[in-house]
Write an enzyme that holds these catalytic residues in place. Structure first.
Site, PDB file in Angstrom:
ATOM      1  N   ILE A  92       0.860  -1.192   0.000  1.00 37.69           N
ATOM      2  CA  ILE A  92       0.000   0.000   0.000  1.00 37.69           C
ATOM      3  C   ILE A  92       0.892   1.235   0.000  1.00 37.69           C
ATOM      4  CG2 ILE A  92      -0.361  -0.160   2.534  1.00 37.69           C
ATOM      5  CD1 ILE A  92      -3.210   1.129   1.852  1.00 37.69           C
ATOM      6  N   ILE A 126       7.792   2.331   0.962  1.00 36.39           N
ATOM      7  CA  ILE A 126       6.701   1.375   0.746  1.00 36.39           C
ATOM      8  C   ILE A 126       7.148  -0.069   1.037  1.00 36.39           C
ATOM      9  CG2 ILE A 126       4.946   0.554  -0.899  1.00 36.39           C
ATOM     10  CD1 ILE A 126       4.821   3.611   0.081  1.00 36.39           C
ATOM     11  N   ALA A 182      -9.666  16.273   1.506  1.00 36.31           N
ATOM     12  CA  ALA A 182      -9.882  14.842   1.764  1.00 36.31           C
ATOM     13  C   ALA A 182     -10.839  14.233   0.739  1.00 36.31           C
ATOM     14  CB  ALA A 182     -10.431  14.653   3.166  1.00 36.31           C
ATOM     15  N   PRO A 209      -7.917   1.558  12.145  1.00 36.80           N
ATOM     16  CA  PRO A 209      -7.916   0.844  13.428  1.00 36.80           C
ATOM     17  C   PRO A 209      -7.361  -0.573  13.311  1.00 36.80           C
ATOM     18  CG  PRO A 209      -9.955   2.060  13.191  1.00 36.80           C
ATOM     19  CD  PRO A 209      -9.215   2.203  11.882  1.00 36.80           C
ATOM     20  N   GLU A 241      -5.213  -1.646  11.060  1.00 34.32           N
ATOM     21  CA  GLU A 241      -3.777  -1.527  10.806  1.00 34.32           C
ATOM     22  C   GLU A 241      -3.028  -1.268  12.120  1.00 34.32           C
ATOM     23  OE1 GLU A 241      -2.929   1.136   7.607  1.00 34.32           O
ATOM     24  OE2 GLU A 241      -0.840   1.376   8.199  1.00 34.32           O
ATOM     25  N   GLN A 299      20.130  -4.956  27.613  1.00 37.50           N
ATOM     26  CA  GLN A 299      21.066  -4.619  28.701  1.00 37.50           C
ATOM     27  C   GLN A 299      21.471  -5.874  29.473  1.00 37.50           C
ATOM     28  OE1 GLN A 299      22.286  -1.633  29.056  1.00 37.50           O
ATOM     29  NE2 GLN A 299      23.363  -1.820  31.005  1.00 37.50           N
ATOM     30  N   THR A 306       2.521   7.869  13.274  1.00 40.41           N
ATOM     31  CA  THR A 306       3.518   7.940  14.355  1.00 40.41           C
ATOM     32  C   THR A 306       2.807   7.927  15.711  1.00 40.41           C
ATOM     33  OG1 THR A 306       3.487  10.352  14.486  1.00 40.41           O
ATOM     34  CG2 THR A 306       5.051   9.383  12.912  1.00 40.41           C
TER      35      THR A 306
HETATM   36  C1  LIG Z   1      10.192   0.833   7.466  1.00 36.86           C
HETATM   37  C2  LIG Z   1       9.029   1.678   7.054  1.00 36.86           C
HETATM   38  C3  LIG Z   1       7.972   1.078   6.376  1.00 36.86           C
HETATM   39  C4  LIG Z   1       6.894   1.855   5.941  1.00 36.86           C
HETATM   40  N1  LIG Z   1       5.898   1.269   5.200  1.00 36.86           N
HETATM   41  C5  LIG Z   1       4.970   2.067   4.620  1.00 36.86           C
HETATM   42  C6  LIG Z   1       4.041   1.525   3.670  1.00 36.86           C
HETATM   43  O1  LIG Z   1       4.015   0.318   3.411  1.00 36.86           O
HETATM   44  N2  LIG Z   1       3.182   2.367   3.069  1.00 36.86           N
HETATM   45  C7  LIG Z   1       3.168   3.702   3.327  1.00 36.86           C
HETATM   46  O2  LIG Z   1       2.370   4.398   2.732  1.00 36.86           O
HETATM   47  N3  LIG Z   1       4.014   4.250   4.212  1.00 36.86           N
HETATM   48  C8  LIG Z   1       4.925   3.461   4.861  1.00 36.86           C
HETATM   49  N4  LIG Z   1       5.824   4.010   5.743  1.00 36.86           N
HETATM   50  C9  LIG Z   1       5.769   5.434   6.003  1.00 36.86           C
HETATM   51  C10 LIG Z   1       5.305   5.798   7.407  1.00 36.86           C
HETATM   52  O3  LIG Z   1       3.942   5.504   7.575  1.00 36.86           O
HETATM   53  C11 LIG Z   1       5.638   7.279   7.628  1.00 36.86           C
HETATM   54  O4  LIG Z   1       7.042   7.360   7.718  1.00 36.86           O
HETATM   55  C12 LIG Z   1       4.985   7.837   8.865  1.00 36.86           C
HETATM   56  O5  LIG Z   1       3.593   7.930   8.703  1.00 36.86           O
HETATM   57  C13 LIG Z   1       5.541   9.224   9.249  1.00 36.86           C
HETATM   58  O6  LIG Z   1       5.551  10.080   8.152  1.00 36.86           O
HETATM   59  P1  LIG Z   1       6.903  10.902   7.794  1.00 36.86           P
HETATM   60  O7  LIG Z   1       8.004   9.901   7.726  1.00 36.86           O
HETATM   61  O8  LIG Z   1       6.631  11.717   6.607  1.00 36.86           O
HETATM   62  O9  LIG Z   1       7.154  11.807   9.069  1.00 36.86           O
HETATM   63  P2  LIG Z   1       6.558  13.267   9.312  1.00 36.86           P
HETATM   64  O10 LIG Z   1       5.101  13.253   9.076  1.00 36.86           O
HETATM   65  O11 LIG Z   1       7.381  14.254   8.573  1.00 36.86           O
HETATM   66  O12 LIG Z   1       6.815  13.428  10.875  1.00 36.86           O
HETATM   67  C14 LIG Z   1       8.076  13.861  11.435  1.00 36.86           C
HETATM   68  C15 LIG Z   1       7.869  14.038  12.942  1.00 36.86           C
HETATM   69  O13 LIG Z   1       6.893  15.062  13.179  1.00 36.86           O
HETATM   70  C16 LIG Z   1       5.861  14.555  13.994  1.00 36.86           C
HETATM   71  N5  LIG Z   1       4.589  15.160  13.620  1.00 36.86           N
HETATM   72  C17 LIG Z   1       4.033  15.254  12.382  1.00 36.86           C
HETATM   73  N6  LIG Z   1       2.849  15.860  12.444  1.00 36.86           N
HETATM   74  C18 LIG Z   1       2.634  16.132  13.754  1.00 36.86           C
HETATM   75  C19 LIG Z   1       1.567  16.745  14.475  1.00 36.86           C
HETATM   76  N7  LIG Z   1       0.466  17.192  13.862  1.00 36.86           N
HETATM   77  N8  LIG Z   1       1.687  16.878  15.822  1.00 36.86           N
HETATM   78  C20 LIG Z   1       2.790  16.415  16.470  1.00 36.86           C
HETATM   79  N9  LIG Z   1       3.824  15.830  15.836  1.00 36.86           N
HETATM   80  C21 LIG Z   1       3.739  15.684  14.503  1.00 36.86           C
HETATM   81  C22 LIG Z   1       5.853  13.065  13.748  1.00 36.86           C
HETATM   82  O14 LIG Z   1       5.250  12.356  14.814  1.00 36.86           O
HETATM   83  C23 LIG Z   1       7.337  12.773  13.633  1.00 36.86           C
HETATM   84  O15 LIG Z   1       7.897  12.651  14.914  1.00 36.86           O
HETATM   85  C24 LIG Z   1       6.864   3.240   6.229  1.00 36.86           C
HETATM   86  C25 LIG Z   1       7.917   3.822   6.950  1.00 36.86           C
HETATM   87  C26 LIG Z   1       8.988   3.065   7.342  1.00 36.86           C
HETATM   88  C27 LIG Z   1      10.118   3.741   8.063  1.00 36.86           C
END
Ligand SMILES: Cc1cc2nc3c(=O)[nH]c(=O)nc-3n(C[C@H](O)[C@H](O)[C@H](O)COP(=O)(O)OP(=O)(O)OC[C@H]3O[C@@H](n4cnc5c(N)ncnc54)[C@H](O)[C@@H]3O)c2cc1C
Length: 374
Positions: free
Chosen positions: A118, A152, A173, A237, A239, A333, A362
């Site tokens: 996805i 991804i 949206a 939910p 997921e 540890q 996150t």
């Molecule tokens: C190994 C791995 C596998 C993944 N697999 C998939 C996948 O299969 N499909 C897919 O679509 N995505 C996937 N992802 C992506 C993942 O879902 C995103 O990395 C995640 O949602 C965070 O988005 P970002 O990396 O852009 O961080 P950002 O959105 O840029 O966030 C950076 C920081 O800011 C914080 N932050 C952002 N907005 C807010 C807010 N409103 N209030 C407080 N704090 C905030 C975040 O919590 C984080 O600490 C994957 C990521 C990894 C690392």
């Protein structure tokens, strides 16, 4: 657990132990599992167990997917993207697909001929999903898909990819739609780098590029454009519960490998399990693990009754994945310097665990969602 689920757990354990564990180091080095493990998993009944039999599944429920995810993580096979394939990708098709779409895609997901992925996240939009830039423009019997995705899961091997795209950039949206994209032979589709991560190295987490790729209009999921964001919100939910389950499985494994270690390692003339600190550390970890397990069981039963709300699922995802990292750190540890060596399972678990607090929304976003309900 029922007798049927216990049987499934046993066959999962056998599969992960015999078919995956012997290859896992190699998979980590090559950054990807072997293609054929997917078809083997299909033959072993580990794919789409929760899908109806008429679409090639085993006619089970989310409980089946939960067992498979738990056992994969208990066995240390964290990089094989079966839980995502089963409990995230397939349900979109089952819940929102037309009869034709279900018949076309689900049976091949069940055999492993299709590997699901996805693609929501983009370089400039992760948490803020409404900020995606990928577009899908209708052109006759096709949509023209343009954009870039990153991070991804199953990105190199996946050949049935749900792509989140904007069908109307002016509608927020309501302008977001989901497309199920068959990538085999698709022109103007490219896979980018298989990304170099700190953990989950056996998974082919990748970049994907769509450069005006023409996909059939019948790839649109749902009855009309603009339903994508609501589908995503509806499915999240499950997921999040799935990620909480990963955490539970890994906590079980961390405690098991650590218990073995502290019984076999000696210092100052006795096994380190005999130091009161070791016992107290493990007693605390086991207590918290039990609390977590009870909460997850509660969430699973709510979910099976279709009553799991976003707030509770967010609590499970955030709390269990944080707990997982704390427990794995304490277990590491207790291994001393050996815990820092990659040849010890706890070291790999330490690296693998970290991402669970980041993906699937996150943990900060989870807290935002919980706070909204206050
Ligand atoms: C190994 C791995 C596998 C993944 N697999 C998939 C996948 O299969 N499909 C897919 O679509 N995505 C996937 N992802 C992506 C993942 O879902 C995103 O990395 C995640 O949602 C965070 O988005 P970002 O990396 O852009 O961080 P950002 O959105 O840029 O966030 C950076 C920081 O800011 C914080 N932050 C952002 N907005 C807010 C807010 N409103 N209030 C407080 N704090 C905030 C975040 O919590 C984080 O600490 C994957 C990521 C990894 C690392």
């Amino acid at each position: 657990m029922t007798e049927e689920l216990e049987l499934l757990a046993t066959s999962c354990r056998r599969f992960f132990l015999h078919e995956c564990a012997p290859h896992y180091d190699r998979w980590e080095k090559q950054g990807c599992v072997d293609r054929e493990i997917w078809t083997k998993a299909g033959t072993a009944g580990l794919l789409c167990a929760a899908m109806p039999e008429e679409y090639g599944g085993a006619g089970g429920t989310f409980a089946h997917d939960a067992v498979i995810a738990l056992e994969a993580n208990r066995a240390g096979i964290a990089g094989l993207g079966i839980p995502l394939h089963n409990a995230i990708v397939a349900p979109y098709i089952l819940n929102y697909g037309s009869q034709e779409q279900k018949q076309r895609w689900l049976p091949k997901l069940a055999t492993g001929e299709f590997i699901g992925a996805i693609a929501m996240t983009e370089p400039a939009a992760g948490s803020d999903l409404q900020g995606i830039r990928t577009t899908a423009k209708r052109s006759g019997n096709c949509y023209v898909l343009s954009g870039q995705k990153t991070f991804i899961t199953n990105g190199q091997l996946g050949n049935l990819i749900i792509v989140v795209a904007k069908t109307d950039s002016t509608l927020g949206a309501k302008g977001i739609s989901l497309f199920v994209v068959e990538t085999d032979g698709l022109d103007s589709f490219r896979r980018g780098r298989n990304l170099d991560k700190i953990g989950l190295k056996a998974n082919d987490t990748s970049e994907l590029f769509f450069d005006d790729a023409k996909i059939p209009a019948a790839s649109l999921l749902g009855t009309e454009e603009g339903q994508g964001f609501y589908m995503l919100m509806d499915q999240l939910p499950q997921e999040r519960l799935l990620i909480a389950l990963h955490a539970v499985g890994r906590i079980d494994r961390a405690l098991a490998v650590t218990l073995d270690y502290v019984k076999s390692r000696s210092a100052f003339g006795k096994p380190i399990i005999e130091f009161q600190n070791t016992q107290f550390e493990l007693a605390e970890c086991k207590t918290e693990a039990t609390i977590g397990r009870v909460f997850v069981d509660y969430c699973i039963s709510r979910h099976l009754d279709k009553k799991l709300d976003t707030t509770t699922a967010s609590m499970a995802k955030y709390w269990l994945t944080d707990l997982q990292c704390r427990i794995i750190d304490r277990c590491l540890q207790l291994h001393g310097g050996y815990g820092y060596m990659n040849e010890y399972p706890i070291a790999r678990m330490f690296r693998d665990a970290r991402v669970e607090r980041i993906y699937g929304g996150t943990n900060e976003i989870m807290k935002l969602l919980i706070a909204r309900s206050l």
